[in-house]
Scaffold this motif. Sequence first.
Motif, PDB file in Angstrom:
ATOM      1  N   LEU A  15       0.860  -1.177   0.000  1.00 42.81           N
ATOM      2  CA  LEU A  15       0.000   0.000   0.000  1.00 42.81           C
ATOM      3  C   LEU A  15       0.902   1.234   0.000  1.00 42.81           C
ATOM      4  CD1 LEU A  15      -2.574  -1.094   2.748  1.00 42.81           C
ATOM      5  CD2 LEU A  15      -2.677  -1.497   0.272  1.00 42.81           C
ATOM      6  N   PHE A  16       0.654   2.179  -0.900  1.00 40.44           N
ATOM      7  CA  PHE A  16       1.538   3.336  -1.029  1.00 40.44           C
ATOM      8  C   PHE A  16       0.836   4.613  -0.585  1.00 40.44           C
ATOM      9  CE2 PHE A  16      -0.530   2.479  -5.095  1.00 40.44           C
ATOM     10  CZ  PHE A  16      -1.091   3.697  -5.430  1.00 40.44           C
ATOM     11  N   ARG A  17       1.653   5.556  -0.109  1.00 37.71           N
ATOM     12  CA  ARG A  17       1.180   6.879   0.302  1.00 37.71           C
ATOM     13  C   ARG A  17       2.353   7.844   0.236  1.00 37.71           C
ATOM     14  NH1 ARG A  17       0.562   8.039   6.590  1.00 37.71           N
ATOM     15  NH2 ARG A  17       0.774  10.077   5.598  1.00 37.71           N
ATOM     16  N   THR A  18       2.107   9.127   0.479  1.00 43.98           N
ATOM     17  CA  THR A  18       3.195  10.105   0.541  1.00 43.98           C
ATOM     18  C   THR A  18       3.347  10.585   1.971  1.00 43.98           C
ATOM     19  OG1 THR A  18       1.784  12.022   0.068  1.00 43.98           O
ATOM     20  CG2 THR A  18       2.736  10.847  -1.824  1.00 43.98           C
ATOM     21  N   MET A  19       4.569  11.050   2.296  1.00 47.19           N
ATOM     22  CA  MET A  19       4.842  11.560   3.640  1.00 47.19           C
ATOM     23  C   MET A  19       5.797  12.739   3.552  1.00 47.19           C
ATOM     24  SD  MET A  19       5.167   8.242   6.186  1.00 47.19           S
ATOM     25  CE  MET A  19       5.258   9.338   7.607  1.00 47.19           C
ATOM     26  N   GLY A  20       5.644  13.692   4.495  1.00 52.69           N
ATOM     27  CA  GLY A  20       6.587  14.793   4.628  1.00 52.69           C
ATOM     28  C   GLY A  20       6.329  15.929   3.663  1.00 52.69           C
ATOM     29  N   PRO A  21       7.028  17.055   3.859  1.00 54.80           N
ATOM     30  CA  PRO A  21       6.815  18.246   3.036  1.00 54.80           C
ATOM     31  C   PRO A  21       7.171  18.062   1.573  1.00 54.80           C
ATOM     32  CG  PRO A  21       8.748  18.523   4.442  1.00 54.80           C
ATOM     33  CD  PRO A  21       8.061  17.277   4.892  1.00 54.80           C
ATOM     34  N   TYR A  22       8.048  17.074   1.267  1.00 55.93           N
ATOM     35  CA  TYR A  22       8.413  16.836  -0.134  1.00 55.93           C
ATOM     36  C   TYR A  22       7.586  15.703  -0.755  1.00 55.93           C
ATOM     37  CZ  TYR A  22      12.369  19.733   1.219  1.00 55.93           C
ATOM     38  OH  TYR A  22      13.147  20.757   1.690  1.00 55.93           O
TER      39      TYR A  22
ATOM     40  N   LYS B  30      -2.802   8.956  -9.357  1.00 55.38           N
ATOM     41  CA  LYS B  30      -2.435  10.357  -9.139  1.00 55.38           C
ATOM     42  C   LYS B  30      -2.962  10.796  -7.771  1.00 55.38           C
ATOM     43  CE  LYS B  30      -2.386  13.200 -12.536  1.00 55.38           C
ATOM     44  NZ  LYS B  30      -2.680  14.096 -13.680  1.00 55.38           N
ATOM     45  N   PRO B  31      -2.083  11.422  -6.928  1.00 61.13           N
ATOM     46  CA  PRO B  31      -2.516  11.852  -5.600  1.00 61.13           C
ATOM     47  C   PRO B  31      -3.302  13.165  -5.671  1.00 61.13           C
ATOM     48  CG  PRO B  31      -0.199  12.360  -5.898  1.00 61.13           C
ATOM     49  CD  PRO B  31      -0.645  11.647  -7.147  1.00 61.13           C
ATOM     50  N   CYS B  32      -4.360  13.234  -4.883  1.00 64.92           N
ATOM     51  CA  CYS B  32      -5.246  14.401  -4.924  1.00 64.92           C
ATOM     52  C   CYS B  32      -4.777  15.524  -4.003  1.00 64.92           C
ATOM     53  CB  CYS B  32      -6.661  13.990  -4.523  1.00 64.92           C
ATOM     54  SG  CYS B  32      -7.527  13.025  -5.760  1.00 64.92           S
ATOM     55  N   LYS B  33      -5.155  16.724  -4.399  1.00 67.91           N
ATOM     56  CA  LYS B  33      -5.033  17.912  -3.560  1.00 67.91           C
ATOM     57  C   LYS B  33      -6.447  18.287  -3.146  1.00 67.91           C
ATOM     58  CE  LYS B  33      -3.436  21.468  -5.677  1.00 67.91           C
ATOM     59  NZ  LYS B  33      -2.625  22.584  -6.221  1.00 67.91           N
TER      60      LYS B  33
ATOM     61  N   GLY C 175      -5.158  21.704   2.572  1.00 66.31           N
ATOM     62  CA  GLY C 175      -3.880  22.375   2.383  1.00 66.31           C
ATOM     63  C   GLY C 175      -2.700  21.694   3.049  1.00 66.31           C
ATOM     64  N   ARG C 176      -2.768  20.378   3.232  1.00 63.26           N
ATOM     65  CA  ARG C 176      -1.666  19.670   3.879  1.00 63.26           C
ATOM     66  C   ARG C 176      -0.595  19.298   2.854  1.00 63.26           C
ATOM     67  NH1 ARG C 176      -4.018  14.798   7.262  1.00 63.26           N
ATOM     68  NH2 ARG C 176      -4.812  14.258   5.187  1.00 63.26           N
ATOM     69  N   ASP C 177       0.586  18.876   3.369  1.00 74.85           N
ATOM     70  CA  ASP C 177       1.687  18.505   2.477  1.00 74.85           C
ATOM     71  C   ASP C 177       1.430  17.184   1.770  1.00 74.85           C
ATOM     72  OD1 ASP C 177       3.255  20.766   3.023  1.00 74.85           O
ATOM     73  OD2 ASP C 177       4.059  19.851   4.839  1.00 74.85           O
ATOM     74  N   ILE C 178       0.765  16.244   2.456  1.00 78.26           N
ATOM     75  CA  ILE C 178       0.563  14.919   1.872  1.00 78.26           C
ATOM     76  C   ILE C 178      -0.711  14.907   1.026  1.00 78.26           C
ATOM     77  CG2 ILE C 178       1.797  13.767   3.723  1.00 78.26           C
ATOM     78  CD1 ILE C 178      -0.920  13.024   4.933  1.00 78.26           C
ATOM     79  N   GLU C 179      -1.010  13.770   0.408  1.00 82.98           N
ATOM     80  CA  GLU C 179      -2.230  13.651  -0.386  1.00 82.98           C
ATOM     81  C   GLU C 179      -3.457  13.853   0.497  1.00 82.98           C
ATOM     82  OE1 GLU C 179      -1.232   9.207   0.292  1.00 82.98           O
ATOM     83  OE2 GLU C 179      -0.357  11.147   0.743  1.00 82.98           O
ATOM     84  N   GLU C 180      -4.555  14.299  -0.124  1.00 83.85           N
ATOM     85  CA  GLU C 180      -5.772  14.599   0.623  1.00 83.85           C
ATOM     86  C   GLU C 180      -6.979  13.955  -0.060  1.00 83.85           C
ATOM     87  OE1 GLU C 180      -5.021  18.935   2.531  1.00 83.85           O
ATOM     88  OE2 GLU C 180      -5.313  18.925   0.360  1.00 83.85           O
ATOM     89  N   LEU C 181      -8.107  14.021   0.630  1.00 85.18           N
ATOM     90  CA  LEU C 181      -9.343  13.486   0.079  1.00 85.18           C
ATOM     91  C   LEU C 181      -9.678  14.213  -1.222  1.00 85.18           C
ATOM     92  CD1 LEU C 181     -11.669  11.483   0.735  1.00 85.18           C
ATOM     93  CD2 LEU C 181     -12.873  13.430   1.754  1.00 85.18           C
ATOM     94  N   CYS C 182      -9.938  13.433  -2.270  1.00 82.70           N
ATOM     95  CA  CYS C 182     -10.174  14.024  -3.587  1.00 82.70           C
ATOM     96  C   CYS C 182     -11.467  14.854  -3.594  1.00 82.70           C
ATOM     97  CB  CYS C 182     -10.265  12.927  -4.646  1.00 82.70           C
ATOM     98  SG  CYS C 182      -8.749  11.960  -4.827  1.00 82.70           S
ATOM     99  N   VAL C 183     -11.434  15.943  -4.324  1.00 80.27           N
ATOM    100  CA  VAL C 183     -12.602  16.813  -4.493  1.00 80.27           C
ATOM    101  C   VAL C 183     -13.045  16.736  -5.949  1.00 80.27           C
ATOM    102  CG1 VAL C 183     -11.915  18.343  -2.608  1.00 80.27           C
ATOM    103  CG2 VAL C 183     -11.118  18.817  -4.931  1.00 80.27           C
ATOM    104  N   SER C 184     -14.165  17.387  -6.238  1.00 78.75           N
ATOM    105  CA  SER C 184     -14.678  17.402  -7.611  1.00 78.75           C
ATOM    106  C   SER C 184     -14.803  18.852  -8.083  1.00 78.75           C
ATOM    107  CB  SER C 184     -16.052  16.718  -7.665  1.00 78.75           C
ATOM    108  OG  SER C 184     -16.537  16.652  -8.974  1.00 78.75           O
ATOM    109  N   PRO C 185     -14.167  19.191  -9.208  1.00 76.03           N
ATOM    110  CA  PRO C 185     -13.293  18.322 -10.018  1.00 76.03           C
ATOM    111  C   PRO C 185     -11.966  18.078  -9.295  1.00 76.03           C
ATOM    112  CG  PRO C 185     -13.233  20.551 -10.863  1.00 76.03           C
ATOM    113  CD  PRO C 185     -14.272  20.557  -9.782  1.00 76.03           C
ATOM    114  N   PRO C 186     -11.325  16.937  -9.547  1.00 73.87           N
ATOM    115  CA  PRO C 186     -10.101  16.607  -8.799  1.00 73.87           C
ATOM    116  C   PRO C 186      -8.935  17.515  -9.171  1.00 73.87           C
ATOM    117  CG  PRO C 186     -10.488  15.006 -10.533  1.00 73.87           C
ATOM    118  CD  PRO C 186     -11.707  15.876 -10.490  1.00 73.87           C
ATOM    119  N   GLN C 187      -8.108  17.809  -8.173  1.00 74.25           N
ATOM    120  CA  GLN C 187      -6.849  18.518  -8.372  1.00 74.25           C
ATOM    121  C   GLN C 187      -5.732  17.606  -7.855  1.00 74.25           C
ATOM    122  OE1 GLN C 187      -7.014  22.798  -7.179  1.00 74.25           O
ATOM    123  NE2 GLN C 187      -9.052  22.256  -6.392  1.00 74.25           N
TER     124      GLN C 187
END
Length: 269
Positions: free
Chosen positions: A160-167, A230-233, A237-249
């Motif tokens: 299972l993959f995810r992102t972590m940290g400011p980068y 593709k990870p959502c914004k 406003g957090r550094d890591i991926e967030e819950l997808c919105v519509s339309p996705p960013q």
Amino acid sequence: MKTRLNICDGNVRILVINWVQTVCLGALALVMSGCSMTPPKTFTFQADVPENFTVTGTGNYIPAPGETCTGRSGKPFRVGRLHFKPDQPKTAHQVEFKVPLTDNEHGCSSVLHSLKLTIEGRWGPGREHTSQESANFSISDETSQQASTPQVFEGQCQWLFRTMGPYRYIVKIPMCRALNANGDMEKRMIGGRLHRDQLADSTVRLVLSVAKEEEPYFNRYWIKTAAGWKPCKGNWGRDIEELCVSPPQFKNFKMPDGRDCTVYPNCTE
């Protein structure tokens, strides 16, 4: 001309007596120490593992019936532990270690209560790019109703993959679960019950595989496209991926080797 030894001679008689006493005392010592010299009964734990995976174990021991075990604090303790790590893989994809059914290392007689496995997988080039999952086996004192046969457990790990940290570096976590008779992953953890009366000199085997498909650690935080995930914004406003919105960013992220990417696992679209 043959020389005959006169054992009636005083000096010779003393030497003979001393020699006999030494032999007898040595034999008596061996008899008296026979229990301490007998190694404890063991079973072999064997694991077939995918590439970049390994398995180690921790045995949990409790006082034997009628025994009271005292820890360093002077208070009775309930559980002692022994750690098992293969010195060398038996083959490139197989590890094994011996597990004693009893233990006297903690100053008293104790018996194996359970065995915890640590399943470790490496997902990147560095030593820090490793993650762990666990499996557990309990030891039952009930008499087994089945004939003594090699016990084989099957399990599968999925990354299972995810992102972590400011980068937003990609990290991966293994989710390991038992497989059913059809080869499908179940919700339950890998493990089960082992019967003590069948364990001595036996082999318990784990056959571990890895799923071909990886999935996001967070549900609905990534969108799957023809090019990859593709990870959502989102709205937080957090550094890591967030819950997808519509339309996705979407957000960019970094692979473990430092590459800047927009899709996983292909990196570029």
